[in-house]
Design a protein around this motif. Structure first.
Motif, PDB file in Angstrom:
ATOM      1  N   MET A 206       0.833  -1.212   0.000  1.00  0.00           N
ATOM      2  CA  MET A 206       0.000   0.000   0.000  1.00  0.00           C
ATOM      3  C   MET A 206       0.858   1.248   0.000  1.00  0.00           C
ATOM      4  N   GLU A 207       1.895   1.202   0.814  1.00  0.00           N
ATOM      5  CA  GLU A 207       2.781   2.374   0.918  1.00  0.00           C
ATOM      6  C   GLU A 207       3.451   2.625  -0.435  1.00  0.00           C
ATOM      7  N   LYS A 208       3.886   1.544  -1.065  1.00  0.00           N
ATOM      8  CA  LYS A 208       4.581   1.656  -2.355  1.00  0.00           C
ATOM      9  C   LYS A 208       3.633   2.242  -3.408  1.00  0.00           C
ATOM     10  N   ILE A 209       2.408   1.725  -3.444  1.00  0.00           N
ATOM     11  CA  ILE A 209       1.457   2.206  -4.458  1.00  0.00           C
ATOM     12  C   ILE A 209       1.162   3.682  -4.231  1.00  0.00           C
ATOM     13  N   PHE A 210       1.047   4.067  -2.987  1.00  0.00           N
ATOM     14  CA  PHE A 210       0.786   5.473  -2.652  1.00  0.00           C
ATOM     15  C   PHE A 210       1.942   6.340  -3.156  1.00  0.00           C
ATOM     16  N   GLU A 211       3.144   5.815  -2.955  1.00  0.00           N
ATOM     17  CA  GLU A 211       4.352   6.536  -3.380  1.00  0.00           C
ATOM     18  C   GLU A 211       4.376   6.685  -4.903  1.00  0.00           C
ATOM     19  N   ILE A 212       4.104   5.591  -5.594  1.00  0.00           N
ATOM     20  CA  ILE A 212       4.185   5.605  -7.061  1.00  0.00           C
ATOM     21  C   ILE A 212       3.116   6.495  -7.664  1.00  0.00           C
ATOM     22  N   SER A 213       1.962   6.582  -6.967  1.00  0.00           N
ATOM     23  CA  SER A 213       0.847   7.337  -7.545  1.00  0.00           C
ATOM     24  C   SER A 213       1.059   8.851  -7.477  1.00  0.00           C
ATOM     25  N   GLY A 214       2.166   9.282  -6.925  1.00  0.00           N
ATOM     26  CA  GLY A 214       2.459  10.720  -6.867  1.00  0.00           C
ATOM     27  C   GLY A 214       2.799  11.271  -8.241  1.00  0.00           C
ATOM     28  N   TYR A 364      -0.179  22.568   9.194  1.00  0.00           N
ATOM     29  CA  TYR A 364       1.282  22.719   9.224  1.00  0.00           C
ATOM     30  C   TYR A 364       1.965  21.635   8.387  1.00  0.00           C
ATOM     31  N   LYS A 365       1.392  20.435   8.419  1.00  0.00           N
ATOM     32  CA  LYS A 365       1.947  19.328   7.634  1.00  0.00           C
ATOM     33  C   LYS A 365       0.830  18.667   6.822  1.00  0.00           C
ATOM     34  N   PRO A 366       0.328  19.373   5.799  1.00  0.00           N
ATOM     35  CA  PRO A 366      -0.786  18.802   5.027  1.00  0.00           C
ATOM     36  C   PRO A 366      -0.318  17.547   4.291  1.00  0.00           C
ATOM     37  N   THR A 367      -1.116  16.499   4.323  1.00  0.00           N
ATOM     38  CA  THR A 367      -0.653  15.271   3.659  1.00  0.00           C
ATOM     39  C   THR A 367      -0.637  15.449   2.140  1.00  0.00           C
ATOM     40  N   GLY A 368      -1.732  15.989   1.570  1.00  0.00           N
ATOM     41  CA  GLY A 368      -1.764  16.104   0.101  1.00  0.00           C
ATOM     42  C   GLY A 368      -1.426  17.523  -0.345  1.00  0.00           C
ATOM     43  N   PRO A 369      -0.259  17.751  -0.993  1.00  0.00           N
ATOM     44  CA  PRO A 369       0.099  19.127  -1.355  1.00  0.00           C
ATOM     45  C   PRO A 369      -0.769  19.713  -2.462  1.00  0.00           C
ATOM     46  N   PHE A 370      -1.298  18.833  -3.338  1.00  0.00           N
ATOM     47  CA  PHE A 370      -2.044  19.339  -4.500  1.00  0.00           C
ATOM     48  C   PHE A 370      -3.452  18.773  -4.600  1.00  0.00           C
ATOM     49  N   ASN A 371      -3.946  18.157  -3.563  1.00  0.00           N
ATOM     50  CA  ASN A 371      -5.245  17.507  -3.693  1.00  0.00           C
ATOM     51  C   ASN A 371      -5.157  16.525  -4.868  1.00  0.00           C
ATOM     52  N   LEU A 372      -6.270  16.067  -5.399  1.00  0.00           N
ATOM     53  CA  LEU A 372      -6.232  15.206  -6.586  1.00  0.00           C
ATOM     54  C   LEU A 372      -6.689  16.049  -7.775  1.00  0.00           C
ATOM     55  N   PRO A 373      -6.051  15.882  -8.939  1.00  0.00           N
ATOM     56  CA  PRO A 373      -6.336  16.825 -10.042  1.00  0.00           C
ATOM     57  C   PRO A 373      -7.746  16.691 -10.606  1.00  0.00           C
ATOM     58  N   ARG A 374      -8.315  17.808 -11.001  1.00  0.00           N
ATOM     59  CA  ARG A 374      -9.602  17.822 -11.711  1.00  0.00           C
ATOM     60  C   ARG A 374      -9.361  18.349 -13.120  1.00  0.00           C
ATOM     61  N   LYS A 375     -10.427  18.277 -13.946  1.00  0.00           N
ATOM     62  CA  LYS A 375     -10.281  18.708 -15.345  1.00  0.00           C
ATOM     63  C   LYS A 375     -11.456  19.601 -15.734  1.00  0.00           C
ATOM     64  N   ALA A 376     -11.199  20.654 -16.511  1.00  0.00           N
ATOM     65  CA  ALA A 376     -12.297  21.490 -17.029  1.00  0.00           C
ATOM     66  C   ALA A 376     -12.941  20.763 -18.203  1.00  0.00           C
ATOM     67  N   ALA A 377     -14.250  20.476 -18.068  1.00  0.00           N
ATOM     68  CA  ALA A 377     -14.936  19.737 -19.142  1.00  0.00           C
ATOM     69  C   ALA A 377     -15.178  20.637 -20.354  1.00  0.00           C
ATOM     70  N   ASN A 378     -15.429  21.935 -20.088  1.00  0.00           N
ATOM     71  CA  ASN A 378     -15.694  22.891 -21.183  1.00  0.00           C
ATOM     72  C   ASN A 378     -14.996  24.205 -20.894  1.00  0.00           C
ATOM     73  N   GLY A 476       5.655  13.661  -2.748  1.00  0.00           N
ATOM     74  CA  GLY A 476       4.973  12.505  -3.335  1.00  0.00           C
ATOM     75  C   GLY A 476       3.505  12.850  -3.437  1.00  0.00           C
ATOM     76  N   LEU A 477       2.651  11.856  -3.642  1.00  0.00           N
ATOM     77  CA  LEU A 477       1.210  12.110  -3.667  1.00  0.00           C
ATOM     78  C   LEU A 477       0.804  12.723  -2.322  1.00  0.00           C
ATOM     79  N   ALA A 478       1.471  12.221  -1.259  1.00  0.00           N
ATOM     80  CA  ALA A 478       1.303  12.825   0.069  1.00  0.00           C
ATOM     81  C   ALA A 478       2.684  13.226   0.566  1.00  0.00           C
ATOM     82  N   LEU A 479       2.711  14.229   1.457  1.00  0.00           N
ATOM     83  CA  LEU A 479       4.002  14.639   2.025  1.00  0.00           C
ATOM     84  C   LEU A 479       4.253  13.801   3.272  1.00  0.00           C
ATOM     85  N   SER A 480       5.323  13.004   3.237  1.00  0.00           N
ATOM     86  CA  SER A 480       5.556  12.127   4.387  1.00  0.00           C
ATOM     87  C   SER A 480       6.805  12.584   5.139  1.00  0.00           C
ATOM     88  N   PRO A 481       6.908  12.220   6.437  1.00  0.00           N
ATOM     89  CA  PRO A 481       8.107  12.617   7.181  1.00  0.00           C
ATOM     90  C   PRO A 481       9.314  11.770   6.785  1.00  0.00           C
TER      91      PRO A 481
END
Ligand code: HEM
Length: 491
Positions: A206-214, A364-378, A476-481
């Motif tokens: 799980m940790e690895k997949i989380f890391e790769i998904s960044g 102070y230590k947000p896990t997700g720096p960029f949230n998950l990306p969204r897309k403009a449909a139009n 990464g996808l999340a900011l880890s210590p």
């Protein structure tokens, strides 16, 4: 031969000029930073993307910036008003995720809740939300208390030596989710070696997949796609381990399911996806089941890890938390010896300082720096900003939580800032709008129980000879210590 080379050279020059012009299109009233052909604005960013982007936006005193991240047209937003417009008022135009190859790989072709689009997202969400809104299943405090009890007992067994707390927090949040979603539990002190190794393997995967998904450079260039696919295929074993685990849970549920009385998420998925008639939907169960474990487990575990690290560095905050917690223990005559869980969810209204500390940790230590990306449909214009169809929207969560424009002394850890102010105009750790985090209550409950009972049982200290633990965030996808150890001294 020379002719061919000349033609190739001309084509390349033509492509560079075309790409340069495309990426440097000017928009009215907007600062446009020069983009390079192919790279776009990547030359302006360092490997620590969140920090370099924050510095860049501060340098130009802007709250939104239009960037080309390689081939990906992107609008980075750290203006809360524009974010509200995008995520809430114009939700239907920004419902779907930006299609990144890593998300496609992770979600088996966008089949998970986190990555599904359009009607598929609505259908998947309505199935999953039934668990989160089912009153019977929703009464989870006993599950989390039980797991908290076990986590603390396992920590006490370390006898005050300097320990890496990551495996404990990972097991705590993983078990909470497994019990909540699949009525399943894995013991902390499993004496069966095979079982023990299996769970360790699952947590590592799980940790690895989380890391790769960044975010990855390879996601930003179409021409790198063959290499990228080879890279992803290296992680097939990690994905298989988790899907196999979900499949085992599915097979067990199938033997005992009562279709009229679903016990948990797995029963609901089996019923709604009509597995008897449509066995092809089993892979959807695996995709959704695995997604929820990853989305819910690492995020909450990282928050508790950051909490422990920061507490080791701020003994005076710990002291104030303990005073508040102790007054509850004393006023309610809690017998500290009979259990490791002294504080319960119903105490939350009596712990304003603890609540403020938890919020400040998430700022102070947000896990997700960029949230998950969204897309403009139009194509759409929001507050004079033209957002072309297909633009990637990045909610720059890290920037919003670090900006001096929104937070006094933003670089300091100051829980007091949340005492009389929720900062709800700018503090969105679980995002906002219809596609916000589905596990927000679950996360808040398990974090609250975890941190309060850690403080009621232990004084958290850096190991001998270490004055302060390193607070650097690993991207990464999340900011880890950075890996760290602490002493948990029994109170
Ligand atoms: C500290 C813990 C957590 C944090 C900070 C967090 C944060 C977030 C954020 C920022 C999003 C993106 C929403 C968006 O696109 O606007 C999200 C989505 C999501 N979260 Fe969480 N989350 C946490 C825990 C959990 C838990 C415990 C679960 C439980 C399963 C969970 C399940 C999900 C799912 C399924 C999504 C995707 C929702 C969708 O696309 O419709 N999260 N989370």
């Amino acid at each position: 031969m020379l002719l061919v080379l000349n033609i190739l050279f001309l084509l390349l020059v033509f492509y560079f000029v075309y790409d340069y012009n495309k990426k440097n299109k000017r928009y009215k009233n907007e600062l446009t930073l020069r983009a390079l052909p192919v790279l776009g604005h990547l030359h302006l960013l360092s490997r620590r993307v969140h920090e370099s982007l924050f510095n860049l936006m501060n340098q130009y005193k802007i709250k939104t910036i239009r960037l080309w991240l390689g081939d990906n047209p992107t609008l980075v937003v750290m203006d809360p008003e524009i974010l509200q417009e995008i995520y809430v008022k114009n939700f239907s135009n920004f419902n779907d995720r930006f299609e990144l190859p890593v998300l496609k790989w992770y979600s088996n072709g966008y089949r998970t809740l986190t990555n599904a689009a359009g009607q598929d997202w609505k259908d998947t969400k309505s199935m999953v939300i039934r668990v989160f809104s089912n009153i019977k299943i929703r009464q989870v405090s006993h599950i989390f208390e039980d797991q908290c009890q076990k986590m603390i007992k396992a920590m006490k067994n370390q006898n005050g030596s300097a320990i890496n707390i990551k495996p404990f927090t990972q097991k705590y949040t993983f078990n909470n989710l497994c019990k909540y979603l699949y009525s399943l539990e894995t013991p902390y002190d499993d004496t069966n070696v095979a079982n023990y190794q299996k769970i360790e393997g699952l947590l590592k995967s799980m940790e690895k997949i989380f890391e790769i998904s960044g975010p990855k450079i390879a996601d930003m260039f179409k021409f790198l796609s063959p290499l990228r696919d080879v890279y992803f295929s290296l992680f097939r074993p990690e994905i298989s381990i988790l899907k196999k685990y979900i499949n085992e849970i599915f097979q067990d549920h199938l033997k005992t399911i009562d279709y009229e009385n679903p016990r948990d998420l797995m029963d609901i998925l089996i019923t709604e996806l009509d597995i008897k008639k449509h066995p092809e939907n089993i892979s959807k169960i695996e995709d959704v089941g695995f997604d929820l474990l990853i989305a819910g487990s690492e995020t909450s575990s990282l928050t508790v890890q950051w909490f422990i690290l920061i507490m080791a560095n701020y003994p005076e905050v710990q002291k104030k938390m303990y005073v508040e917690i102790k007054s509850i223990i004393d006023s309610q005559n809690v017998d500290k010896k009979s259990s490791n869980v002294h504080i319960r969810l119903q105490n939350r209204n009596s712990t304003p300082y603890v609540n403020a500390v938890i919020k400040e940790i998430m700022r102070y230590k947000p896990t997700g720096p960029f949230n998950l990306p969204r897309k403009a449909a139009n194509d759409i214009t929001i507050k004079d900003i033209f957002i072309p169809k297909g633009t990637q929207i990045l909610h720059f969560h890290y920037g919003m939580l670090k900006s001096e424009d929104f937070w006094l002394r933003s670089n300091e850890f100051l829980p007091e800032r949340f005492i009389n102010d929720n900062h709800s105009d700018v503090f969105f750790p679980f995002s906002l709008g219809n596609r916000n985090c589905i596990g927000v209550n679950l996360a808040q409950d398990q974090i609250y129980l975890g941190v309060t009972n850690l403080i009621s049982n232990f004084k958290i200290k850096p190991p001998p000879g270490v004055e302060k633990l390193d607070e650097t965030e690993c991207p990464g996808l999340a900011l880890s210590p950075v890996p760290f150890k602490v002493i948990l001294e029994n109170r």
